[in-house]
Design an enzyme around this catalytic site. Structure first.
Site, PDB file in Angstrom:
ATOM      1  N   SER A 153       0.407  -1.299   0.085  1.00  0.00           N
ATOM      2  CA  SER A 153       0.024   0.021   0.251  1.00  0.00           C
ATOM      3  C   SER A 153       0.960   1.684   0.294  1.00  0.00           C
ATOM      4  O   SER A 153       1.725   0.569   0.458  1.00  0.00           O
ATOM      5  CB  SER A 153      -1.051   0.350   1.087  1.00  0.00           C
ATOM      6  OG  SER A 153      -1.530   1.054   1.402  1.00  0.00           O
ATOM      7  N   TYR A 167      -1.756  -0.841  10.451  1.00  0.00           N
ATOM      8  CA  TYR A 167      -1.997  -0.957   8.476  1.00  0.00           C
ATOM      9  C   TYR A 167      -0.349  -0.602   8.284  1.00  0.00           C
ATOM     10  O   TYR A 167       0.051  -1.209   7.649  1.00  0.00           O
ATOM     11  CB  TYR A 167      -2.968  -0.328   8.385  1.00  0.00           C
ATOM     12  CG  TYR A 167      -3.504  -0.513   7.121  1.00  0.00           C
ATOM     13  CD1 TYR A 167      -3.741  -1.862   6.735  1.00  0.00           C
ATOM     14  CD2 TYR A 167      -2.886   0.960   5.515  1.00  0.00           C
ATOM     15  CE1 TYR A 167      -4.226  -2.190   5.197  1.00  0.00           C
ATOM     16  CE2 TYR A 167      -2.605   0.275   4.472  1.00  0.00           C
ATOM     17  CZ  TYR A 167      -3.213  -1.317   4.143  1.00  0.00           C
ATOM     18  OH  TYR A 167      -4.116  -1.578   2.881  1.00  0.00           O
TER      19      TYR A 167
HETATM   20  N1  LIG Z   1      -8.990  -0.710  -0.608  1.00  0.00           N
HETATM   21  C1  LIG Z   1      -8.069   0.639  -0.642  1.00  0.00           C
HETATM   22  O1  LIG Z   1      -7.873   1.569  -0.358  1.00  0.00           O
HETATM   23  C2  LIG Z   1      -6.643  -0.627  -0.051  1.00  0.00           C
HETATM   24  C3  LIG Z   1      -4.903   0.152  -0.547  1.00  0.00           C
HETATM   25  C4  LIG Z   1      -4.393  -0.211  -0.642  1.00  0.00           C
HETATM   26  C5  LIG Z   1      -3.742  -2.162  -0.291  1.00  0.00           C
HETATM   27  N2  LIG Z   1      -4.997  -2.241  -0.624  1.00  0.00           N
HETATM   28  C6  LIG Z   1      -4.530  -3.627   0.113  1.00  0.00           C
HETATM   29  O2  LIG Z   1      -5.388  -4.474  -0.581  1.00  0.00           O
HETATM   30  C7  LIG Z   1      -5.701  -5.968  -0.203  1.00  0.00           C
HETATM   31  C8  LIG Z   1      -7.351  -5.716  -0.087  1.00  0.00           C
HETATM   32  O3  LIG Z   1      -7.979  -4.973  -0.075  1.00  0.00           O
HETATM   33  P1  LIG Z   1      -8.980  -5.148  -0.442  1.00  0.00           P
HETATM   34  O4  LIG Z   1      -9.990  -3.521  -0.459  1.00  0.00           O
HETATM   35  O5  LIG Z   1     -10.110  -5.641  -1.540  1.00  0.00           O
HETATM   36  O6  LIG Z   1     -10.409  -5.485   1.148  1.00  0.00           O
HETATM   37  P2  LIG Z   1     -11.442  -6.396   1.233  1.00  0.00           P
HETATM   38  O7  LIG Z   1     -11.658  -6.686   2.379  1.00  0.00           O
HETATM   39  O8  LIG Z   1     -12.421  -5.624  -0.110  1.00  0.00           O
HETATM   40  O9  LIG Z   1     -10.515  -8.104   0.327  1.00  0.00           O
HETATM   41  C9  LIG Z   1      -9.689  -8.105   1.927  1.00  0.00           C
HETATM   42  C10 LIG Z   1     -10.411  -9.557   1.749  1.00  0.00           C
HETATM   43  O10 LIG Z   1      -8.999 -10.803   2.679  1.00  0.00           O
HETATM   44  C11 LIG Z   1     -10.006 -11.558   3.079  1.00  0.00           C
HETATM   45  N3  LIG Z   1      -9.388 -12.157   4.438  1.00  0.00           N
HETATM   46  C12 LIG Z   1      -9.094 -10.708   5.379  1.00  0.00           C
HETATM   47  N4  LIG Z   1      -8.216 -12.140   6.772  1.00  0.00           N
HETATM   48  C13 LIG Z   1      -8.168 -13.297   6.079  1.00  0.00           C
HETATM   49  C14 LIG Z   1      -7.608 -14.232   6.258  1.00  0.00           C
HETATM   50  N5  LIG Z   1      -7.456 -14.399   7.424  1.00  0.00           N
HETATM   51  N6  LIG Z   1      -8.268 -15.314   5.522  1.00  0.00           N
HETATM   52  C15 LIG Z   1      -8.442 -15.519   3.957  1.00  0.00           C
HETATM   53  N7  LIG Z   1      -9.008 -14.152   3.831  1.00  0.00           N
HETATM   54  C16 LIG Z   1      -9.068 -13.313   4.740  1.00  0.00           C
HETATM   55  C17 LIG Z   1     -11.209 -10.680   3.625  1.00  0.00           C
HETATM   56  O11 LIG Z   1     -12.515 -11.748   3.856  1.00  0.00           O
HETATM   57  C18 LIG Z   1     -11.676 -10.259   2.261  1.00  0.00           C
HETATM   58  O12 LIG Z   1     -12.526 -11.110   1.338  1.00  0.00           O
HETATM   59  C19 LIG Z   1      -5.314  -6.178   1.151  1.00  0.00           C
HETATM   60  O13 LIG Z   1      -3.837  -6.283   1.320  1.00  0.00           O
HETATM   61  C20 LIG Z   1      -5.391  -3.988   1.670  1.00  0.00           C
HETATM   62  O14 LIG Z   1      -4.440  -3.996   2.390  1.00  0.00           O
HETATM   63  C21 LIG Z   1      -6.743  -1.726  -0.445  1.00  0.00           C
END
Ligand SMILES: NC(=O)c1ccc[n+]([C@@H]2O[C@H](COP(=O)([O-])OP(=O)(O)OC[C@H]3O[C@@H](n4cnc5c(N)ncnc54)[C@H](O)[C@@H]3O)[C@@H](O)[C@H]2O)c1
Length: 262
Positions: A153, A167
């Site tokens: 991120s 985070y």
């Molecule tokens: N949304 C943003 O702005 C953003 C920005 C930078 C990075 N990210 C990263 O992108 C990735 C996805 O995020 P997103 O926004 O799609 O969120 P999201 O909540 O839609 O997806 C995250 C997924 O991870 C799963 N998860 C959580 N803990 C888990 C575990 N212990 N075992 C298996 N699965 C697990 C959740 O059930 C969910 O399906 C994350 O790593 C997040 O840190 C997101």
């Protein structure tokens, strides 16, 4: 390493015939990456904590004419990851690409941050990245090739006043884990790189979207003037999963509209 001919150079972004595992495959980015890889020719295994939430992604990949499979697996539990990888090997016989998307975010002022919340973020984002890398990395070592894509991120790049003690720390660790694994596994022909997005709107960032003042702080930091879209990450995933990136390892690819440029 063989020199590519023109035909291979032309097809260097193709994922035809490859098999990818996407952790967190039911989430917004997981679903987008899984279907994006499938559009470029890849069969996909999606993993997550409940089967029902994975079915939509499986259906979308299959609708694109590619093989898909959902496997229930908590990324923080090594025994479950070992079992998942064993199943993938039995069914598909190989693993070309691993994308570690599963992650969570919790925001609190540092002085009030519940230690249990801090530990949970570190456990899922750091240990939950390491375990799939460890188990799949061993398979890739045996194969003599593989592509691992972690998800970081922009919060790993610099601090932020919005309560990111856990985070940001966790994604900073993902960056160094990516470089560490790249360094250790280069000799096995395993590329390990990371995609580091700026903010995009998902359940993970809902509270920012709903807070106009906070949202503006985020938008003001992005020179391109908008949040990311899941589709912005697909090109990066295809690139880092394909032979177009064969000589790139240990890199953090910021997909951030210029956020970390200035
Ligand atoms: N949304 C943003 O702005 C953003 C920005 C930078 C990075 N990210 C990263 O992108 C990735 C996805 O995020 P997103 O926004 O799609 O969120 P999201 O909540 O839609 O997806 C995250 C997924 O991870 C799963 N998860 C959580 N803990 C888990 C575990 N212990 N075992 C298996 N699965 C697990 C959740 O059930 C969910 O399906 C994350 O790593 C997040 O840190 C997101």
């Amino acid at each position: 390493m063989e020199i590519m001919n023109n035909e291979q150079l032309k097809n260097m972004f193709s994922l035809e015939g490859k098999l990818a595992i996407v952790t967190g495959g039911a989430g917004s980015l997981g679903e987008g990456v899984a279907t994006g890889l499938a559009l470029h020719g890849c069969d996909v295994v999606v993993t997550g904590r409940t089967k029902e939430t994975l079915d939509k992604t499986v259906a979308e990949v299959e609708a694109l004419g590619k093989k898909a499979m959902a496997i229930v697996c908590d990324v923080t539990k090594e025994d479950q990851v070992i079992e998942m990888v064993q199943k993938v090997k039995e069914v598909f016989g190989k693993i070309d690409i691993l994308v570690t998307v599963a992650g969570i975010a919790k925001r609190h002022p540092a002085e009030d941050f519940p230690v249990d919340d801090f530990r949970q973020v570190i456990d899922i984002n750091v240990t939950g990245t390491f375990i799939p890398c460890k188990i799949v990395g061993a398979v890739m070592k045996e194969q003599g090739y593989g592509k691992i894509i972690t998800v970081s991120s922009v919060r790993a790049f610099a601090g932020h006043p919005g309560g990111y003690a856990a985070y940001g720390t966790s994604k900073g660790a993902v960056n160094l884990l990516t470089k560490q694994l790249a360094t250790e596994w280069a000799k096995y022909n395993i590329n390990v790189n990371s995609i580091a997005p700026t903010i995009f709107w998902t359940p993970l960032t809902q509270e920012v979207l709903e807070d106009e003042k906070l949202k503006k702080i985020f938008m003001d930091r992005i020179p391109m003037g908008r949040a990311a879209l899941v589709q912005d990450m697909v090109g990066a995933a295809v690139f880092l999963g394909s032979s177009a990136s064969d000589f790139i390892t240990g890199q953090i690819l910021y997909v951030d509209g210029g956020c970390t440029a200035g």
